[in-house]
Design a protein around this motif. Structure first.
Motif, PDB file in Angstrom:
ATOM      1  N   PHE A 152      35.922  38.012  38.392  1.00 64.57           N
ATOM      2  CA  PHE A 152      36.225  38.137  36.967  1.00 64.57           C
ATOM      3  C   PHE A 152      36.119  36.785  36.261  1.00 64.57           C
ATOM      4  O   PHE A 152      35.605  36.696  35.146  1.00 64.57           O
ATOM      5  N   LEU A 153      36.604  35.725  36.893  1.00 62.69           N
ATOM      6  CA  LEU A 153      36.498  34.398  36.286  1.00 62.69           C
ATOM      7  C   LEU A 153      35.038  33.974  36.141  1.00 62.69           C
ATOM      8  O   LEU A 153      34.652  33.389  35.125  1.00 62.69           O
ATOM      9  N   TRP A 154      34.217  34.267  37.143  1.00 66.09           N
ATOM     10  CA  TRP A 154      32.795  33.905  37.093  1.00 66.09           C
ATOM     11  C   TRP A 154      32.100  34.559  35.904  1.00 66.09           C
ATOM     12  O   TRP A 154      31.247  33.963  35.258  1.00 66.09           O
ATOM     13  N   HIS A 155      32.487  35.780  35.603  1.00 68.23           N
ATOM     14  CA  HIS A 155      31.872  36.524  34.492  1.00 68.23           C
ATOM     15  C   HIS A 155      32.637  36.355  33.181  1.00 68.23           C
ATOM     16  O   HIS A 155      32.397  37.106  32.233  1.00 68.23           O
ATOM     17  N   ARG A 156      33.554  35.395  33.145  1.00 64.55           N
ATOM     18  CA  ARG A 156      34.306  35.034  31.947  1.00 64.55           C
ATOM     19  C   ARG A 156      35.114  36.212  31.405  1.00 64.55           C
ATOM     20  O   ARG A 156      35.190  36.444  30.213  1.00 64.55           O
ATOM     21  N   MET A 157      35.731  36.935  32.301  1.00 64.74           N
ATOM     22  CA  MET A 157      36.564  38.075  31.951  1.00 64.74           C
ATOM     23  C   MET A 157      38.012  37.676  32.230  1.00 64.74           C
ATOM     24  O   MET A 157      38.597  38.044  33.246  1.00 64.74           O
ATOM     25  N   TRP A 158      38.586  36.923  31.314  1.00 62.08           N
ATOM     26  CA  TRP A 158      39.878  36.290  31.534  1.00 62.08           C
ATOM     27  C   TRP A 158      41.013  37.301  31.661  1.00 62.08           C
ATOM     28  O   TRP A 158      41.869  37.165  32.545  1.00 62.08           O
ATOM     29  N   LEU A 159      41.032  38.301  30.789  1.00 57.59           N
ATOM     30  CA  LEU A 159      42.119  39.289  30.848  1.00 57.59           C
ATOM     31  C   LEU A 159      42.069  40.107  32.131  1.00 57.59           C
ATOM     32  O   LEU A 159      43.106  40.393  32.743  1.00 57.59           O
ATOM     33  N   GLU A 160      40.871  40.469  32.547  1.00 60.76           N
ATOM     34  CA  GLU A 160      40.730  41.237  33.771  1.00 60.76           C
ATOM     35  C   GLU A 160      41.125  40.405  34.992  1.00 60.76           C
ATOM     36  O   GLU A 160      41.713  40.918  35.946  1.00 60.76           O
TER      37      GLU A 160
ATOM     38  N   LEU B  89      43.321  37.960  34.996  1.00 61.06           N
ATOM     39  CA  LEU B  89      44.778  37.879  34.966  1.00 61.06           C
ATOM     40  C   LEU B  89      45.403  39.179  35.471  1.00 61.06           C
ATOM     41  O   LEU B  89      46.355  39.154  36.258  1.00 61.06           O
ATOM     42  N   ALA B  90      44.860  40.313  35.057  1.00 62.97           N
ATOM     43  CA  ALA B  90      45.388  41.604  35.510  1.00 62.97           C
ATOM     44  C   ALA B  90      45.221  41.761  37.017  1.00 62.97           C
ATOM     45  O   ALA B  90      46.139  42.246  37.706  1.00 62.97           O
ATOM     46  N   ALA B  91      44.058  41.357  37.566  1.00 63.11           N
ATOM     47  CA  ALA B  91      43.842  41.458  39.013  1.00 63.11           C
ATOM     48  C   ALA B  91      44.815  40.560  39.771  1.00 63.11           C
ATOM     49  O   ALA B  91      45.362  40.958  40.807  1.00 63.11           O
ATOM     50  N   LEU B  92      45.051  39.356  39.263  1.00 65.96           N
ATOM     51  CA  LEU B  92      45.980  38.435  39.910  1.00 65.96           C
ATOM     52  C   LEU B  92      47.410  38.981  39.880  1.00 65.96           C
ATOM     53  O   LEU B  92      48.107  38.995  40.900  1.00 65.96           O
ATOM     54  N   VAL B  93      47.830  39.472  38.719  1.00 63.32           N
ATOM     55  CA  VAL B  93      49.193  40.005  38.586  1.00 63.32           C
ATOM     56  C   VAL B  93      49.386  41.235  39.476  1.00 63.32           C
ATOM     57  O   VAL B  93      50.408  41.354  40.168  1.00 63.32           O
ATOM     58  N   LEU B  94      48.409  42.146  39.479  1.00 65.38           N
ATOM     59  CA  LEU B  94      48.529  43.334  40.329  1.00 65.38           C
ATOM     60  C   LEU B  94      48.574  42.965  41.807  1.00 65.38           C
ATOM     61  O   LEU B  94      49.353  43.541  42.582  1.00 65.38           O
ATOM     62  N   GLY B  95      47.750  42.001  42.215  1.00 63.79           N
ATOM     63  CA  GLY B  95      47.770  41.568  43.616  1.00 63.79           C
ATOM     64  C   GLY B  95      49.095  40.950  44.005  1.00 63.79           C
ATOM     65  O   GLY B  95      49.637  41.233  45.082  1.00 63.79           O
ATOM     66  N   LEU B  96      49.626  40.106  43.123  1.00 61.86           N
ATOM     67  CA  LEU B  96      50.929  39.494  43.416  1.00 61.86           C
ATOM     68  C   LEU B  96      52.053  40.524  43.412  1.00 61.86           C
ATOM     69  O   LEU B  96      52.969  40.450  44.241  1.00 61.86           O
ATOM     70  N   MET B  97      51.989  41.480  42.499  1.00 60.15           N
ATOM     71  CA  MET B  97      53.020  42.526  42.460  1.00 60.15           C
ATOM     72  C   MET B  97      52.980  43.385  43.711  1.00 60.15           C
ATOM     73  O   MET B  97      54.034  43.744  44.247  1.00 60.15           O
ATOM     74  N   LEU B  98      51.803  43.722  44.196  1.00 52.55           N
ATOM     75  CA  LEU B  98      51.712  44.519  45.418  1.00 52.55           C
ATOM     76  C   LEU B  98      52.251  43.749  46.619  1.00 52.55           C
ATOM     77  O   LEU B  98      52.941  44.313  47.476  1.00 52.55           O
ATOM     78  N   GLY B  99      51.942  42.452  46.685  1.00 56.28           N
ATOM     79  CA  GLY B  99      52.477  41.635  47.784  1.00 56.28           C
ATOM     80  C   GLY B  99      53.989  41.533  47.726  1.00 56.28           C
ATOM     81  O   GLY B  99      54.675  41.640  48.752  1.00 56.28           O
ATOM     82  N   ALA B 100      54.525  41.321  46.524  1.00 53.12           N
ATOM     83  CA  ALA B 100      55.978  41.220  46.373  1.00 53.12           C
ATOM     84  C   ALA B 100      56.652  42.551  46.667  1.00 53.12           C
ATOM     85  O   ALA B 100      57.707  42.597  47.309  1.00 53.12           O
TER      86      ALA B 100
ATOM     87  N   GLN C  86      31.561  46.574  37.276  1.00 53.94           N
ATOM     88  CA  GLN C  86      30.404  46.505  36.374  1.00 53.94           C
ATOM     89  C   GLN C  86      30.716  47.190  35.039  1.00 53.94           C
ATOM     90  O   GLN C  86      30.299  46.709  33.980  1.00 53.94           O
ATOM     91  N   ASN C  87      31.457  48.286  35.079  1.00 52.19           N
ATOM     92  CA  ASN C  87      31.848  48.944  33.825  1.00 52.19           C
ATOM     93  C   ASN C  87      32.791  48.062  33.014  1.00 52.19           C
ATOM     94  O   ASN C  87      32.705  48.016  31.782  1.00 52.19           O
ATOM     95  N   LEU C  88      33.693  47.370  33.695  1.00 51.51           N
ATOM     96  CA  LEU C  88      34.581  46.433  33.002  1.00 51.51           C
ATOM     97  C   LEU C  88      33.787  45.278  32.399  1.00 51.51           C
ATOM     98  O   LEU C  88      34.098  44.799  31.305  1.00 51.51           O
ATOM     99  N   ARG C  89      32.738  44.842  33.083  1.00 50.94           N
ATOM    100  CA  ARG C  89      31.885  43.772  32.547  1.00 50.94           C
ATOM    101  C   ARG C  89      31.157  44.231  31.291  1.00 50.94           C
ATOM    102  O   ARG C  89      31.079  43.489  30.310  1.00 50.94           O
TER     103      ARG C  89
END
Length: 160
Positions: free
Chosen positions: A39-47, A49-60, A87-90
């Motif tokens: 997501f960062l490579w494709h400049r999709m900042w919100l996505e 952030l959402a992927a990072l938050v969801l991953g951390l929430m699942l781990g916690a 790709q659809n999100l992109r």
């Protein structure tokens, strides 16, 4: 053959053709493996952030509730979902930035998709005249097959 969705930026026609983006329809393996960085490579900042938050929430959640096997499984399922929908999100992110969908190009690889797109957007003066389409006599004789003889669910009215 793969399908590539072609998106063009706003602006002059020549500029659109040069800056067109080709998004391959299908599973994004890198988005499956490292969704945050994809997501960062494709400049999709919100996505990202959402992927990072969801991953951390699942781990916690897995740590707090003691689900040592369920949390990684849910994380894997989330990664599969991201790989399928990346790709659809992109495309959605590009459309939010003002890009417009030109159409779909069928090609074997990215370079072939670019060549087919360039051939379609070439000026009409550079193109050779197109041959008229041929219609079998059975279809033009009014047998009822000419209208609605496709496999589509709906028959759209056609001119003529």
């Amino acid at each position: 053959m793969a399908s590539y969705l072609v998106l063009e930026p706003g602006g002059a026609a020549q500029e659109k053709a040069e800056k067109a983006v080709f998004v391959r329809d299908g599973f994004a393996a890198l988005a499956f493996l490292v969704p945050f960085f994809w997501f960062l490579w494709h400049r999709m900042w919100l996505e990202a952030l959402a992927a990072l938050v969801l991953g951390l929430m699942l781990g916690a959640l897995g740590t707090l509730l003691g689900f040592s096997l369920v949390a990684p499984l849910i994380g894997l399922l989330l990664s599969v979902l991201i790989g399928l929908e990346a790709q659809n999100l992109r495309v959605a992110a590009l459309r939010r930035r003002g890009w417009s969908v030109w159409g779909v190009v069928e090609a074997g690889n990215h370079n072939e998709a670019e060549m087919r797109y360039a051939a379609d957007v070439a000026p009409l003066a550079d193109r050779p005249p197109a041959a008229p389409p041929t219609v079998p006599a059975a279809l033009s004789a009014g047998t009822g097959l000419a209208r609605g003889s496709s496999f589509d669910l709906l028959d759209y009215p056609r001119g003529g």
